[in-house]
Structures are given as structure tokens and as C-alpha cells.
Design a protein around this motif. Structure first.
Motif, PDB file in Angstrom:
ATOM      1  N   MET A  84      11.880  12.915   8.254  1.00  0.00           N
ATOM      2  CA  MET A  84      11.148  13.096   7.006  1.00  0.00           C
ATOM      3  C   MET A  84      10.660  14.529   6.903  1.00  0.00           C
ATOM      4  N   GLY A  85      11.045  15.237   5.856  1.00  0.00           N
ATOM      5  CA  GLY A  85      10.600  16.610   5.647  1.00  0.00           C
ATOM      6  C   GLY A  85       9.304  16.635   4.858  1.00  0.00           C
ATOM      7  N   PRO A  86       8.223  17.169   5.418  1.00  0.00           N
ATOM      8  CA  PRO A  86       6.914  17.118   4.751  1.00  0.00           C
ATOM      9  C   PRO A  86       6.680  18.215   3.716  1.00  0.00           C
ATOM     10  N   PHE A  87       7.489  19.266   3.732  1.00  0.00           N
ATOM     11  CA  PHE A  87       7.203  20.415   2.878  1.00  0.00           C
ATOM     12  C   PHE A  87       7.623  20.202   1.426  1.00  0.00           C
ATOM     13  N   PHE A  88       8.734  19.519   1.217  1.00  0.00           N
ATOM     14  CA  PHE A  88       9.171  19.186  -0.137  1.00  0.00           C
ATOM     15  C   PHE A  88       9.453  17.686  -0.269  1.00  0.00           C
ATOM     16  N   CYS A  89       8.895  16.902   0.652  1.00  0.00           N
ATOM     17  CA  CYS A  89       9.074  15.445   0.629  1.00  0.00           C
ATOM     18  C   CYS A  89      10.547  15.079   0.479  1.00  0.00           C
ATOM     19  N   GLU A  90      11.340  15.593   1.395  1.00  0.00           N
ATOM     20  CA  GLU A  90      12.778  15.347   1.386  1.00  0.00           C
ATOM     21  C   GLU A  90      13.155  14.490   2.595  1.00  0.00           C
ATOM     22  N   SER A  91      13.782  13.358   2.352  1.00  0.00           N
ATOM     23  CA  SER A  91      14.303  12.531   3.435  1.00  0.00           C
ATOM     24  C   SER A  91      15.648  13.088   3.869  1.00  0.00           C
ATOM     25  N   GLY A 106       0.770  -1.236   0.000  1.00  0.00           N
ATOM     26  CA  GLY A 106       0.000   0.000   0.000  1.00  0.00           C
ATOM     27  C   GLY A 106       0.797   1.279   0.000  1.00  0.00           C
ATOM     28  N   TYR A 107       2.075   1.217  -0.391  1.00  0.00           N
ATOM     29  CA  TYR A 107       2.906   2.421  -0.390  1.00  0.00           C
ATOM     30  C   TYR A 107       3.281   2.821  -1.810  1.00  0.00           C
ATOM     31  N   VAL A 108       3.826   4.030  -1.936  1.00  0.00           N
ATOM     32  CA  VAL A 108       4.092   4.566  -3.277  1.00  0.00           C
ATOM     33  C   VAL A 108       5.509   4.209  -3.715  1.00  0.00           C
ATOM     34  N   PRO A 109       5.718   4.013  -5.009  1.00  0.00           N
ATOM     35  CA  PRO A 109       7.082   3.750  -5.505  1.00  0.00           C
ATOM     36  C   PRO A 109       7.922   5.002  -5.389  1.00  0.00           C
ATOM     37  N   LEU A 110       9.228   4.826  -5.286  1.00  0.00           N
ATOM     38  CA  LEU A 110      10.144   5.964  -5.193  1.00  0.00           C
ATOM     39  C   LEU A 110      10.710   6.301  -6.562  1.00  0.00           C
ATOM     40  N   ARG A 111      10.772   7.582  -6.853  1.00  0.00           N
ATOM     41  CA  ARG A 111      11.238   8.055  -8.155  1.00  0.00           C
ATOM     42  C   ARG A 111      12.760   8.145  -8.191  1.00  0.00           C
ATOM     43  N   LYS A 112      13.310   8.200  -9.390  1.00  0.00           N
ATOM     44  CA  LYS A 112      14.758   8.176  -9.547  1.00  0.00           C
ATOM     45  C   LYS A 112      15.441   9.398  -8.944  1.00  0.00           C
ATOM     46  N   TRP A 113      14.718  10.511  -8.825  1.00  0.00           N
ATOM     47  CA  TRP A 113      15.324  11.720  -8.245  1.00  0.00           C
ATOM     48  C   TRP A 113      15.150  11.794  -6.729  1.00  0.00           C
ATOM     49  N   GLN A 114      14.408  10.855  -6.159  1.00  0.00           N
ATOM     50  CA  GLN A 114      14.167  10.866  -4.720  1.00  0.00           C
ATOM     51  C   GLN A 114      15.292  10.133  -3.992  1.00  0.00           C
ATOM     52  N   GLY A 115      15.976  10.851  -3.121  1.00  0.00           N
ATOM     53  CA  GLY A 115      17.065  10.286  -2.345  1.00  0.00           C
ATOM     54  C   GLY A 115      17.094  10.920  -0.977  1.00  0.00           C
ATOM     55  N   VAL A 116      18.272  11.110  -0.433  1.00  0.00           N
ATOM     56  CA  VAL A 116      18.390  11.725   0.886  1.00  0.00           C
ATOM     57  C   VAL A 116      19.207  13.009   0.789  1.00  0.00           C
ATOM     58  N   LYS A 117      18.910  13.921   1.701  1.00  0.00           N
ATOM     59  CA  LYS A 117      19.656  15.170   1.819  1.00  0.00           C
ATOM     60  C   LYS A 117      20.174  15.302   3.240  1.00  0.00           C
ATOM     61  N   LYS A 118      21.026  16.279   3.438  1.00  0.00           N
ATOM     62  CA  LYS A 118      21.603  16.540   4.757  1.00  0.00           C
ATOM     63  C   LYS A 118      20.962  17.794   5.355  1.00  0.00           C
ATOM     64  N   PRO A 119      20.601  17.780   6.634  1.00  0.00           N
ATOM     65  CA  PRO A 119      20.008  18.973   7.261  1.00  0.00           C
ATOM     66  C   PRO A 119      20.961  20.158   7.234  1.00  0.00           C
ATOM     67  N   LEU A 120      20.413  21.343   7.084  1.00  0.00           N
ATOM     68  CA  LEU A 120      21.226  22.555   7.130  1.00  0.00           C
ATOM     69  C   LEU A 120      21.679  22.855   8.560  1.00  0.00           C
ATOM     70  N   LEU A 121      20.802  22.584   9.519  1.00  0.00           N
ATOM     71  CA  LEU A 121      21.113  22.835  10.930  1.00  0.00           C
ATOM     72  C   LEU A 121      21.548  21.537  11.594  1.00  0.00           C
ATOM     73  N   ASN A 122      22.515  20.886  11.000  1.00  0.00           N
ATOM     74  CA  ASN A 122      22.913  19.549  11.440  1.00  0.00           C
ATOM     75  C   ASN A 122      23.332  19.475  12.913  1.00  0.00           C
ATOM     76  N   PRO A 123      24.123  20.425  13.446  1.00  0.00           N
ATOM     77  CA  PRO A 123      24.518  20.342  14.857  1.00  0.00           C
ATOM     78  C   PRO A 123      23.331  20.270  15.811  1.00  0.00           C
ATOM     79  N   LEU A 124      22.241  20.947  15.443  1.00  0.00           N
ATOM     80  CA  LEU A 124      21.047  20.918  16.290  1.00  0.00           C
ATOM     81  C   LEU A 124      20.462  19.512  16.336  1.00  0.00           C
TER      82      LEU A 124
END
Length: 343
Positions: free
Chosen positions: A184-191, A156-174
């Protein structure tokens, strides 16, 4: 859209419609837009909304606007933040659960079955630790995308597209300060995955967070799919990452269910490399933790999960062992094999 988000909370059928009909298209568009830039957009969105809220407050004070006018403007901004968050991803929380929609019955504790699971788990962990060497990040993300697209969509889940991967947080130390390894980032669907991850942690966190991108909301379930994805990898280092990631939960369950002598005997069967890496991870992240920030974050995240129907809150993570044992009965024979595939 606000009415629709509220309807998703109230009626599971509406949330199911969102998850199966709307989210696939929304996540495709948002993630494609996010992929145009190499950095994370999630924190930028939050910071932008905070700046807008502060600006509204400052202007209200300077212009001596009434409380009602300030409250109305603030409520409007908060509403749009809420709508974007839940239309982008959050409405998945309210859909029919994995077991119910797939006709799966959760297993109850059985000593013999649990002991068999522990034996297989330690054997496979040790074998992966013995063979683990290295992995390529690009190949890893492609493998994870393929796993979710070919095997998890049937649940029941959606397939992942070729451009969908992972990113690094900008505020990583926090994020390191509160020991968050990914989100999981909900605003631009960014892991997002933490830049400070140790090499043996990275593959599992990638698989876990990309599970959320596929539409998984339960942390226990995301942990299961992350583990299952790693477990079926042809790369021993990726398999090792999966076993090592769920080892704390297995230890917790075994420690609570077994007599002390049997628990200690089982832990003796775990290889020295796994013990060393397990201890290193705990020490490493505790060294980065900032106590009061971690407590505040944990409290807010616990409230957030419970408000979205995750009754166990942050303890939902600990349900992964029961889910592994339950899902072993419903997946293909290769998942139940006691011998992992070879490189």
C-alpha cells in the motif's frame, strides 16, 4: 500536522477521528491525483526525498556548514516525509481495532469447529480449482471495488472510488527480490501489485491490497478481507485465488494443531491442481528471492509494523485463519455457505 500525527499515536480517539472523518477525504483527493498518471508515484516520492537528503549532505560538506545546521535541514525533510506518509494513510494504524469497534469476540480454539472449518475449506478449494478458468482484470477490479463499498464499509472502512485500482511498482525487480507481492502506497493512496504475480495469485493480491486502500492496516485482516472478497466472487478463478492464497496459513495452523496422522489425512483431501499450484508458487518466488535483501527488508518491515502497534510484526499474516473463523459468525449467511456461488 506533525502534532496531529503524534496525537494519533497517543490517543485512539484522535486516530478514530482521522480514520472516519479525514482519511475518506484525503484518500479521495490523493488517489484522484495519482490516477491522472498511469504509473506509480510512490517510489518516485521516496527517491525524490532521498535525492533531497543527499543534496543537503553534499552541500553541507562543500559549504562546510556546521553539524547542527545540517541536522536541522535533514530533520525538516524527514519530518515532512513522515507527516505525508501518516496523514496520507498511516494514522489508520492507531484507530480502534476491528473487533473492538464492532463488538466482535475472537473465538478460541475448538477442535470440532476447527475440523469443520478444514473440511469446508478443502471442499470449497477443490470445487473452485475444478471450475477455475480465467478472469478479466478490469472486471476483477470493479468487483473488488463493489465488494468493499457495499459490504466492508459497515465494519468502519471507506468506500472505494471508481478511479481507485491497482498499479505496478516502478522498481518491480526489487520487490520480487524480497518476495513482496504487493504493498500500500501512503503518499498518493496507490495500491501496488507485483508485475511478476502468477495468474492464480493476482486476484487475491488485488483484493488484499485494495483492502489496505479502504483503510485496513492489519495484514491478517487485509488477508481476511481479500479472501472474503474472492470467496464471494461469481468467478471460480477468483474464488480459487482466494483459497489458494490462504492455504499456506491453513496448512501452518493445521500442522501445529492436529496429530500428524490427522493432518496428513486432511492434506490428502486437497486436489492435485491446488497442490501443484501451491508448490509452483513457493518454488517460483524462492527462485526470485535475493537472500540478504529479503532478510534486510523483512527486518525493517517487522520493526515498522511493531512500531505502528502491530505487536506480532510480520507474523500478523498468520492470524488470518482465526479471523476467518471468527468473522464467519458475524457475516451474512452466504459467507458461511459450504457451496460457493456458481458462475
Amino acid at each position: 500536522m506533525l502534532v496531529f500525527c503524534i496525537a494519533c499515536r497517543l490517543w485512539t480517539s484522535v486516530a478514530d477521528f482521522y480514520a472516519t472523518r479525514l482519511y475518506p477525504a484525503i484518500s479521495t483527493v490523493l488517489s484522484w491525483l495519482g490516477a491522472r498518471l498511469p504509473f506509480s508515484l510512490e517510489e518516485i516520492v521516496v527517491i525524490a526525498f532521498i535525492v533531497i537528503l543527499v543534496d543537503i549532505l553534499v552541500k553541507a560538506v562543500r559549504r562546510k556548514e556546521g553539524f547542527t545546521r545540517w541536522l536541522g535541514k535533514t530533520a525538516t525533510v524527514v519530518m515532512w516525509l513522515y507527516v505525508w506518509c501518516y496523514m496520507g494513510w498511516g494514522n489508520n494504524y492507531y484507530r480502534t481495532g476491528l473487533y473492538a469497534r464492532n463488538g466482535i469476540r475472537s473465538i478460541h480454539y475448538d477442535r470440532e469447529a476447527f475440523m469443520d472449518f478444514l473440511e469446508r475449506f478443502s471442499e470449497e478449494l477443490n470445487l473452485a480449482a475444478l471450475e477455475a478458468d480465467g478472469y478479466d482484470d478490469k472486471a476483477l477490479q470493479e468487483e473488488v471495488r463493489e465488494y468493499y463499498s457495499s459490504k466492508v464499509t459497515s465494519y468502519g472502512y471507506v468506500p472505494l472510488r471508481k478511479w481507485q485500482g491497482v498499479k505496478k511498482p516502478l522498481l518491480n525487480p526489487l520487490f520480487s527480490a524480497v518476495m513482496v507481492q504487493g504493498y500500500m502506497g501512503p503518499f498518493f493512496c496507490e495500491s501496488q501489485v507485483n508485475r511478476d504475480l502468477l495468474p492464480h495469485e493476482y486476484p487475491y493480491v488485488v483484493a488484499h491490497e485494495m483492502g489496505h486502500l479502504a483503510g485496513v492496516t492489519s495484514e491478517a485482516e487485509a488477508s481476511f478481507w481479500g479472501y472474503a472478497c474472492c470467496r464471494e466472487s461469481g468467478n471460480a478463478a477468483v474464488r480459487y485465488s482466494g483459497y489458494l492464497a490462504v492455504l499456506p496459513y491453513v496448512l501452518s495452523n493445521a500442522g501445529g494443531l492436529l496429530p500428524e496422522d490427522e493432518f496428513m489425512a486432511w492434506t490428502e483431501a486437497i486436489c492435485e491442481r491446488a497442490k501443484k499450484d501451491y508448490t509452483e508458487s513457493r518454488t517460483y518466488w524462492r527462485g526470485k528471492k535475493v537472500g540478504w535483501i529479503e532478510k534486510v527488508q523483512n527486518w525493517f518491515y517487522n520493526v515498522y509494523l511493531k512500531s505502528n502497534g502491530v505487536s506480532e510484526g510480520v507474523r500478523d499474516y498468520f492470524g488470518v485463519v482465526g479471523m476467518i473463523m471468527t468473522m464467519e459468525k458475524h457475516m451474512n449467511p452466504s459467507f458461511q455457505s459450504t457451496t460457493p456461488c456458481q458462475n
